[in-house]
Design a protein around this motif. Sequence first.
Motif, PDB file in Angstrom:
ATOM      1  N   ALA A  85       0.826  -1.203   0.000  1.00  0.00           N
ATOM      2  CA  ALA A  85       0.000   0.000   0.000  1.00  0.00           C
ATOM      3  C   ALA A  85       0.865   1.260   0.000  1.00  0.00           C
ATOM      4  N   ALA A  86       2.126   1.103   0.351  1.00  0.00           N
ATOM      5  CA  ALA A  86       3.005   2.284   0.310  1.00  0.00           C
ATOM      6  C   ALA A  86       3.624   2.366  -1.063  1.00  0.00           C
ATOM      7  N   PRO A 107      -4.759   0.107  -3.862  1.00  0.00           N
ATOM      8  CA  PRO A 107      -5.762  -0.932  -4.214  1.00  0.00           C
ATOM      9  C   PRO A 107      -5.494  -1.533  -5.591  1.00  0.00           C
ATOM     10  N   PHE A 108      -5.776  -2.819  -5.738  1.00  0.00           N
ATOM     11  CA  PHE A 108      -5.562  -3.461  -7.025  1.00  0.00           C
ATOM     12  C   PHE A 108      -6.928  -3.680  -7.691  1.00  0.00           C
ATOM     13  N   PRO A 110      -9.463  -6.187  -9.337  1.00  0.00           N
ATOM     14  CA  PRO A 110      -9.742  -7.631  -9.493  1.00  0.00           C
ATOM     15  C   PRO A 110      -9.658  -8.090 -10.949  1.00  0.00           C
ATOM     16  N   ARG A 114      -7.332 -11.130 -12.096  1.00  0.00           N
ATOM     17  CA  ARG A 114      -7.826 -12.309 -12.818  1.00  0.00           C
ATOM     18  C   ARG A 114      -6.977 -12.574 -14.054  1.00  0.00           C
TER      19      ARG A 114
ATOM     20  N   SER B 300      -0.269   6.778   4.016  1.00  0.00           N
ATOM     21  CA  SER B 300      -0.622   6.230   2.711  1.00  0.00           C
ATOM     22  C   SER B 300      -1.084   4.782   2.854  1.00  0.00           C
ATOM     23  N   HIS B 301      -0.317   4.044   3.606  1.00  0.00           N
ATOM     24  CA  HIS B 301      -0.676   2.644   3.839  1.00  0.00           C
ATOM     25  C   HIS B 301      -2.038   2.534   4.518  1.00  0.00           C
ATOM     26  N   ARG B 304      -4.765   3.287   2.003  1.00  0.00           N
ATOM     27  CA  ARG B 304      -4.924   2.326   0.920  1.00  0.00           C
ATOM     28  C   ARG B 304      -5.517   0.998   1.375  1.00  0.00           C
ATOM     29  N   THR B 305      -5.280   0.660   2.638  1.00  0.00           N
ATOM     30  CA  THR B 305      -5.762  -0.646   3.102  1.00  0.00           C
ATOM     31  C   THR B 305      -7.291  -0.770   3.038  1.00  0.00           C
ATOM     32  N   LEU B 307      -9.250   1.062   1.339  1.00  0.00           N
ATOM     33  CA  LEU B 307      -9.618   1.301  -0.062  1.00  0.00           C
ATOM     34  C   LEU B 307      -9.467   0.040  -0.897  1.00  0.00           C
ATOM     35  N   THR B 308      -8.454  -0.741  -0.540  1.00  0.00           N
ATOM     36  CA  THR B 308      -8.237  -1.988  -1.287  1.00  0.00           C
ATOM     37  C   THR B 308      -9.461  -2.892  -1.187  1.00  0.00           C
ATOM     38  N   SER B 309      -9.956  -3.037   0.058  1.00  0.00           N
ATOM     39  CA  SER B 309     -11.142  -3.887   0.246  1.00  0.00           C
ATOM     40  C   SER B 309     -12.341  -3.312  -0.501  1.00  0.00           C
ATOM     41  N   LYS B 311     -12.468  -1.308  -3.115  1.00  0.00           N
ATOM     42  CA  LYS B 311     -12.309  -1.448  -4.565  1.00  0.00           C
ATOM     43  C   LYS B 311     -12.510  -2.891  -4.995  1.00  0.00           C
ATOM     44  N   ALA B 312     -11.853  -3.790  -4.235  1.00  0.00           N
ATOM     45  CA  ALA B 312     -11.916  -5.207  -4.623  1.00  0.00           C
ATOM     46  C   ALA B 312     -13.363  -5.703  -4.640  1.00  0.00           C
ATOM     47  N   PHE B 313     -14.055  -5.471  -3.515  1.00  0.00           N
ATOM     48  CA  PHE B 313     -15.425  -5.992  -3.442  1.00  0.00           C
ATOM     49  C   PHE B 313     -16.375  -5.275  -4.391  1.00  0.00           C
ATOM     50  N   GLU B 315     -15.626  -4.052  -7.311  1.00  0.00           N
ATOM     51  CA  GLU B 315     -15.413  -4.563  -8.669  1.00  0.00           C
ATOM     52  C   GLU B 315     -15.921  -5.991  -8.820  1.00  0.00           C
ATOM     53  N   ILE B 316     -15.710  -6.769  -7.752  1.00  0.00           N
ATOM     54  CA  ILE B 316     -16.238  -8.142  -7.799  1.00  0.00           C
ATOM     55  C   ILE B 316     -17.749  -8.111  -8.004  1.00  0.00           C
ATOM     56  N   ILE B 334     -19.035  -5.257   3.964  1.00  0.00           N
ATOM     57  CA  ILE B 334     -17.604  -4.942   4.124  1.00  0.00           C
ATOM     58  C   ILE B 334     -17.272  -3.589   3.500  1.00  0.00           C
ATOM     59  N   GLU B 338     -15.744  -0.639   5.737  1.00  0.00           N
ATOM     60  CA  GLU B 338     -14.427  -0.093   5.376  1.00  0.00           C
ATOM     61  C   GLU B 338     -14.530   1.395   5.039  1.00  0.00           C
TER      62      GLU B 338
END
Lengths: 125, 542
Positions: A85-86, A107-108, A110, A114, B300-301, B304-305, B307-309, B311-313, B315-316, B334, B338
């Motif tokens: 994340a950094a 964030p990545f 999905p 895939r 930043s970390h 982003r943490t 945000l990662t969840s 974004k991921a969910f 998009e899923i 979630i 988040e």
Amino acid sequence: MSRKRVLICDDEPAICESVSFIVDQEGYEAVTAEDGDEGLRLIRTSAPDLVLLDVMMPGMTGFELCREIKSHEATRDIYVILLTAAGQERDRTDGYASGADEYMTKPFSPRMLRQRLHELLDGSP
Amino acid sequence: MRRPGIVATFAISSAAILFVLGIAVTAYSLMQIRSVLYDEAQRRVEAQALNWIEANTPQIVLANADVLSRLIADFAARERLAYALLEDPAGRVLAQTTVPADLRSESSDIVATTARSRVYGMMAADGVHYLEVATPVSASGTGMSRDLSSMFSIVSGGQSLATLRVGIDTRELEGRLRALVWTNAPLYSGLVLLAVVIQVVLMRRLVRPIAAIGRAARSVAAGDLSTAVAPGATLENEVGELVRNFNDMVARLEENRTDMQALHAGLEHKVWERTAQLEALNAKLVEADRLKSEFLSTVSHEFRTPLTSIKAFAEILLDAPPEDRQQRQRFLGIIDSESDRLTRLLSDLLDLAKIESGFLEWRFAEIDVREPVQQAVAAMMASARAKDISLELSAPVSCQVRVDGDRIQQVVNNLLSNALKFCPEGGRVSVSVECFEPRGRTCTADGSYARVSVSDTGSGIPQADLPRIFDRFFRGSNVARGVKGTGLGLAISREIVLRHGGEIWAESEPGRGSVFRFTVPLAAVKDNAATANVSEEWGHHE
């Protein structure tokens, strides 16, 4: 033919859950670990084909785990993707210095994950 | 050739002057002496002539040549005259001694005139000069007194019978003069020499200090400020004063130099000090810069943490939602939580930033510190009950403090939520409020304070982590998985407590739970002392 196995190691349960869902959806086997020690143990016992490692974890960091993986004969061929994340340049170089094969920032997407999984594990997109 | 020094120059010029003076004086003296000598000779000769004339006038009157010749010869011999001759008024020689050849007068001028005679300068053929005294023989020279003689001469007409001419060899006179010179010259030279020597000696006494000053000046210029001129230092004259002034000057230069050196050393020390200060400051700045980079990296970390969840969910759910509705709902949940987490993070970060930069508006008021504590406890009751944790408050004594009540409540809230988070189910969280006015020993700046303590029966905090738990984003090494704190709560609490002039710290033994305490100074109220709790309990201070 057994399914390809993907290990995801991250201290955030939500991330573990999202990634393992994606991996499973794509037809691979997902294994999760929530810290470096557990991750290392699972790598040794379940021999994954690909490993997704979070960099910032308490205890053993992703860099250290990656170095561990790459320094052993048995595990050297496992494809390692570091998740971080950094987004600083130094982390990228540190990442490659530790022997990682790939580097992904959070964030990545999905969709991207895939596609990458198929490229790496199936040999075709 | 090196130019001669003062003393030599003086000696030479002095000798020269004395020499010239000497010659001048000698010449003048000789002139005077010669004059006197000649004068004296003249008079003597004249006197002798007159005597002879007086004695022999009768013979002269008789004009007996032989007698006269004999008489004149005796006269000349007796008186050691060069020549003598007697001539009549017409110029015919009546009697004479041997007269030098070719005798004639040097000039027509009479050299001198006395009462009775005339003096002529004569020169002979051989170049010898004579002084001739020509004395007239008059009828009055008969042995009578002068007055009578003159009477007689007047009576007889005063006619001259003859003239007696007597010559003196001037060489004799000159010889006497020369002898004088030769005897005096050595004496005089000796005196001149003595004078010069005395002067040289005196001069050297004057010059020595000056030469010493010259040498001293050179050595001062070379840097030696300890020189002092000794010769002449005690003299009472200008030279002595020069020497003393010189020595004073050197002493003052030395003082100056010492001062300058001290100043220089002082300055060097100041520069060293200042450099050390600047270096320390620079180190701090470098560290601050590093901390800032680290902070940015951590922030930043932290962003982003979640945000990662999200974004991921998201998009899923968009691309390939799970068929199970429950799972879909779960994913949405979630995303929702988040997002809340992000919001809390942002809010806490802003709070911290505001407090640290001084932009937060504090609303201080004098209140009983128990009020915000009670409110925080009341707000947490429900959560405590949900985890079956017993939450107790002990606050027997009123404590007047000057605080921002909302912020204090925020602190208690934070401590309570941490306690509940880390306390297992069935555990106990106790809150206490105490008032301290210790006698003698001081705990806080003004010596009296209120103390709030929150203790839990959780797993405790390892000793190694204790100093760091109030740092931003610090989550500890054994923190429970998935704990959704922002990591900023304690940092914010600390800032709030510090701004109130209090202290905050934690005590813990792993396995025996932890106690978090903070203090705020009591408001300066006159009549509060009586009701205060005077327990001398001392807490641990970081």
